[in-house]
Design a protein around this motif. Sequence first.
Motif, mmCIF file in Angstrom:
data_model
loop_
_atom_site.group_PDB
_atom_site.id
_atom_site.type_symbol
_atom_site.label_atom_id
_atom_site.label_comp_id
_atom_site.label_asym_id
_atom_site.label_seq_id
_atom_site.Cartn_x
_atom_site.Cartn_y
_atom_site.Cartn_z
ATOM 1 N N ASN A 48 0.832 -1.212 0.000
ATOM 2 C CA ASN A 48 0.000 0.000 0.000
ATOM 3 C C ASN A 48 0.867 1.263 0.000
ATOM 4 O OD1 ASN A 48 -2.552 -1.282 0.038
ATOM 5 N ND2 ASN A 48 -2.352 -1.648 2.238
ATOM 6 N N PHE A 49 1.926 1.257 0.795
ATOM 7 C CA PHE A 49 2.815 2.414 0.846
ATOM 8 C C PHE A 49 3.608 2.554 -0.454
ATOM 9 C CE2 PHE A 49 2.097 1.258 5.279
ATOM 10 C CZ PHE A 49 1.767 2.479 5.835
ATOM 11 N N SER A 50 4.010 1.423 -1.030
ATOM 12 C CA SER A 50 4.709 1.472 -2.322
ATOM 13 C C SER A 50 3.807 2.053 -3.402
ATOM 14 C CB SER A 50 5.161 0.061 -2.724
ATOM 15 O OG SER A 50 6.048 -0.473 -1.781
ATOM 16 N N LYS A 51 2.541 1.674 -3.365
ATOM 17 C CA LYS A 51 1.586 2.194 -4.338
ATOM 18 C C LYS A 51 1.401 3.696 -4.183
ATOM 19 C CE LYS A 51 -3.146 1.545 -6.034
ATOM 20 N NZ LYS A 51 -4.412 0.766 -5.873
ATOM 21 N N ILE A 52 1.372 4.157 -2.946
ATOM 22 C CA ILE A 52 1.168 5.587 -2.690
ATOM 23 C C ILE A 52 2.362 6.402 -3.184
ATOM 24 C CG2 ILE A 52 0.997 7.330 -0.858
ATOM 25 C CD1 ILE A 52 -0.637 5.234 0.737
ATOM 26 N N PHE A 53 3.563 6.002 -2.801
ATOM 27 C CA PHE A 53 4.741 6.802 -3.134
ATOM 28 C C PHE A 53 5.194 6.635 -4.580
ATOM 29 C CE2 PHE A 53 5.179 6.519 1.547
ATOM 30 C CZ PHE A 53 5.219 7.883 1.817
ATOM 31 N N SER A 54 4.703 5.593 -5.248
ATOM 32 C CA SER A 54 5.005 5.442 -6.672
ATOM 33 C C SER A 54 3.954 6.098 -7.550
ATOM 34 C CB SER A 54 5.113 3.957 -7.031
ATOM 35 O OG SER A 54 3.877 3.292 -6.799
ATOM 36 N N SER A 55 2.872 6.581 -6.938
ATOM 37 C CA SER A 55 1.787 7.215 -7.687
ATOM 38 C C SER A 55 1.923 8.735 -7.646
ATOM 39 C CB SER A 55 0.426 6.801 -7.107
ATOM 40 O OG SER A 55 -0.621 7.570 -7.655
ATOM 41 N N LYS A 56 1.981 9.343 -8.796
ATOM 42 C CA LYS A 56 2.063 10.800 -8.865
ATOM 43 C C LYS A 56 0.805 11.447 -8.295
ATOM 44 C CE LYS A 56 2.997 14.571 -12.117
ATOM 45 N NZ LYS A 56 3.253 14.917 -13.551
ATOM 46 N N PHE A 57 -0.321 10.771 -8.434
ATOM 47 C CA PHE A 57 -1.599 11.288 -7.940
ATOM 48 C C PHE A 57 -1.589 11.409 -6.419
ATOM 49 C CE2 PHE A 57 -6.103 10.433 -6.719
ATOM 50 C CZ PHE A 57 -6.654 11.583 -7.244
ATOM 51 N N TYR A 58 -1.139 10.375 -5.720
ATOM 52 C CA TYR A 58 -1.119 10.411 -4.261
ATOM 53 C C TYR A 58 0.005 11.294 -3.735
ATOM 54 C CZ TYR A 58 -4.586 6.691 -4.282
ATOM 55 O OH TYR A 58 -5.733 5.981 -4.470
ATOM 56 N N ARG A 59 1.129 11.336 -4.439
ATOM 57 C CA ARG A 59 2.203 12.258 -4.041
ATOM 58 C C ARG A 59 1.732 13.705 -4.162
ATOM 59 N NH1 ARG A 59 5.627 9.206 -7.435
ATOM 60 N NH2 ARG A 59 5.902 11.062 -8.746
ATOM 61 N N GLN A 60 0.923 13.976 -5.178
ATOM 62 C CA GLN A 60 0.368 15.323 -5.330
ATOM 63 C C GLN A 60 -0.565 15.657 -4.167
ATOM 64 O OE1 GLN A 60 -2.901 16.174 -8.106
ATOM 65 N NE2 GLN A 60 -1.542 17.668 -9.118
#
Length: 280
Positions: A48-60
């Motif tokens: 879940n954390f990998s998905k968040i930090f690899s996603s530009k949408f969630y990083r935004q």
Amino acid sequence: MNSITRGKWLALLCLVPFAVFFIIFQIAPLAWVMLHSVQVESTWGLDNFSKIFSSKFYRQAIQHSLEISFWSSLFGILIAILGSYSLRRVDSRLRDFVNAFANMTSNFSGVPLAFAFIILLGFNGALTMLLKQAGIIEDFNLYSKTGLIILYTYFQIPLGVLLLYPAFDALREDWRESAELLGAGAWQYWRHIGLPVLTPALLGTFVILLANALGAYATVYALTTGNFNVLPIRIAALVAGDISLDPNLASALAVILVGLMTLVTFVHQWLLKRSYHVAR
């Protein structure tokens, strides 16, 4: 059993209801969120954390939350400092009125606040039209990051005033008079006396304002109908969404939000200790 021992046991007994409520409504939800943040379907891991930090949408979303919270807290505390200090210099009746008004407006948030700002500063808002006719602004978007910073700053100011106003009691008038007698100017007084005394209150208030802005949900949702990308909106969409329902991913986002506040708190404590040693 002597009276001191009985008093201690009575105090512990009175603490039990608070401890029960604290565990049920604070510790248990936090433990549930942390547990589910590392759960992916039927397995465990940090996906879940990998998905968040690899996603530009969630990083935004993380970036927007931090930027809006930081700038609104900074502007809010600067205005609150000026307001709190000024209240010490005015008539007591006006001071009481402003304090009562700040207490009331600190609870003015959510849907009513968003509706008020739409009427005033929306695309066709009354104040927006007046400023455009006066040539002061050409284009203003309340529903942008800049508009949200202004909106957040509004509800940060009353809370900042309520938190900082008592802190100015620590500044004694004879300190200023003594500094003036010794030839110190206004800047020297604030640099060496005023600001060091107020530093713990200023840092504590800034942290509270940051937490207040980071966790704000109803106002930004009512204003943008959930279309602006910030962490609380993303968490709510993943918990209550019909299409993107993923409570485990929402838990991971919530852990990141808690982690950001924990980091801010540790920095706050470090700055407090440093300012204390410098003052000594």
